[in-house]
Design a protein around this motif. Structure first.
Motif, mmCIF file in Angstrom:
data_model
loop_
_atom_site.group_PDB
_atom_site.id
_atom_site.type_symbol
_atom_site.label_atom_id
_atom_site.label_comp_id
_atom_site.label_asym_id
_atom_site.label_seq_id
_atom_site.Cartn_x
_atom_site.Cartn_y
_atom_site.Cartn_z
ATOM 1 N N PHE A 95 0.840 -1.207 0.000
ATOM 2 C CA PHE A 95 0.000 0.000 0.000
ATOM 3 C C PHE A 95 0.875 1.257 0.000
ATOM 4 O O PHE A 95 0.632 2.188 -0.782
ATOM 5 N N LEU A 96 1.892 1.285 0.851
ATOM 6 C CA LEU A 96 2.799 2.446 0.906
ATOM 7 C C LEU A 96 3.520 2.646 -0.429
ATOM 8 O O LEU A 96 3.664 3.775 -0.904
ATOM 9 N N GLU A 97 3.961 1.545 -1.016
ATOM 10 C CA GLU A 97 4.655 1.652 -2.296
ATOM 11 C C GLU A 97 3.725 2.224 -3.364
ATOM 12 O O GLU A 97 4.125 3.070 -4.170
ATOM 13 N N LEU A 102 2.194 6.706 -6.845
ATOM 14 C CA LEU A 102 1.181 7.663 -7.302
ATOM 15 C C LEU A 102 1.654 9.098 -7.063
ATOM 16 O O LEU A 102 1.523 9.961 -7.942
ATOM 17 N N LEU A 103 2.235 9.343 -5.902
ATOM 18 C CA LEU A 103 2.782 10.681 -5.616
ATOM 19 C C LEU A 103 3.930 11.021 -6.563
ATOM 20 O O LEU A 103 4.067 12.166 -6.997
ATOM 21 N N TRP A 150 9.948 9.843 -16.465
ATOM 22 C CA TRP A 150 9.941 9.425 -15.058
ATOM 23 C C TRP A 150 8.516 9.079 -14.631
ATOM 24 O O TRP A 150 8.281 8.051 -13.983
ATOM 25 N N ALA A 151 7.555 9.918 -15.011
ATOM 26 C CA ALA A 151 6.154 9.664 -14.667
ATOM 27 C C ALA A 151 5.652 8.377 -15.328
ATOM 28 O O ALA A 151 4.937 7.582 -14.698
ATOM 29 N N VAL A 152 6.034 8.141 -16.576
ATOM 30 C CA VAL A 152 5.602 6.931 -17.282
ATOM 31 C C VAL A 152 6.167 5.679 -16.607
ATOM 32 O O VAL A 152 5.453 4.692 -16.416
ATOM 33 N N LEU A 158 3.304 1.264 -11.090
ATOM 34 C CA LEU A 158 2.056 1.320 -10.348
ATOM 35 C C LEU A 158 1.039 0.326 -10.914
ATOM 36 O O LEU A 158 0.292 -0.300 -10.160
ATOM 37 N N ARG A 159 1.018 0.163 -12.214
ATOM 38 C CA ARG A 159 0.077 -0.757 -12.864
ATOM 39 C C ARG A 159 0.456 -2.213 -12.659
ATOM 40 O O ARG A 159 -0.390 -3.092 -12.833
#
Length: 162
Positions: A95-97, A102-103, A150-152, A158-159
């Motif tokens: 959950f933290l990861e 996301l952040l 970086w976002a990608v 995340l996915r």
């Protein structure tokens, strides 16, 4: 992570490494010229340093600084606080990861947005380096691309299923 994205991230980091090498090379040459000038002055001569050295280094570092971020994210080489998190349950750690990823996506996109506005401002103001006269705005592009990349990478992580 998709193989093509992995290839792009690795190539981007390699390009950053090449630019870093050029920064070190130019700095070394300029430092050697400074030392040679001190010796040459003893004999009434002069050795000039590289014209525009500071301009090149400033602009190149501004481009290179963010170019390593996507690769670092891919390797999960970013700062992690494992000292206390490892004591949590696996579910809590996951959950933290996810929250942190996301952040990371949000922060990278936020910074890309503001850098884009800064690039537009530099373009409209005709901002240029003082010695070489190079326009500043093109040196924003690698940083903006790096932030999107970086976002990608963080989004792909995340996915991914835990």
């Amino acid at each position: 992570m998709p193989r093509k994205l992995d290839w792009i991230v690795s190539g981007w980091a390699l390009l950053a490494g090449i630019l870093t090498f050029l920064i070190v090379l130019v700095t070394t040459i300029n430092t050697a010229a400074f030392g040679a000038d001190k010796i040459a002055r003893l004999f009434g001569e002069n050795v000039a340093g590289l014209a525009g050295y500071e301009d090149f280094v400033r602009l190149a570092i501004s481009a290179v600084a963010l170019m390593f971020f996507p690769y670092c994210q891919r390797q999960k080489g970013h700062v992690a606080v494992d000292l206390f998190a490892e004591r949590f349950s696996l579910r809590t750690q996951i959950f933290l990861e996810r929250i942190i990823l996301l952040l990371t996506v949000c922060v990278a996109l936020f910074l890309a947005y503001w850098m884009t506005l800064g690039m537009i401002s530099a373009y409209e103001d005709f901002a240029s380096s003082p010695i070489l006269g190079w326009p500043n705005w093109p040196f924003y592009v690698p940083g903006i691309l790096s932030l999107f990349l970086w976002a990608v990478v963080a989004l792909m992580q995340l996915r991914r299923k835990p």
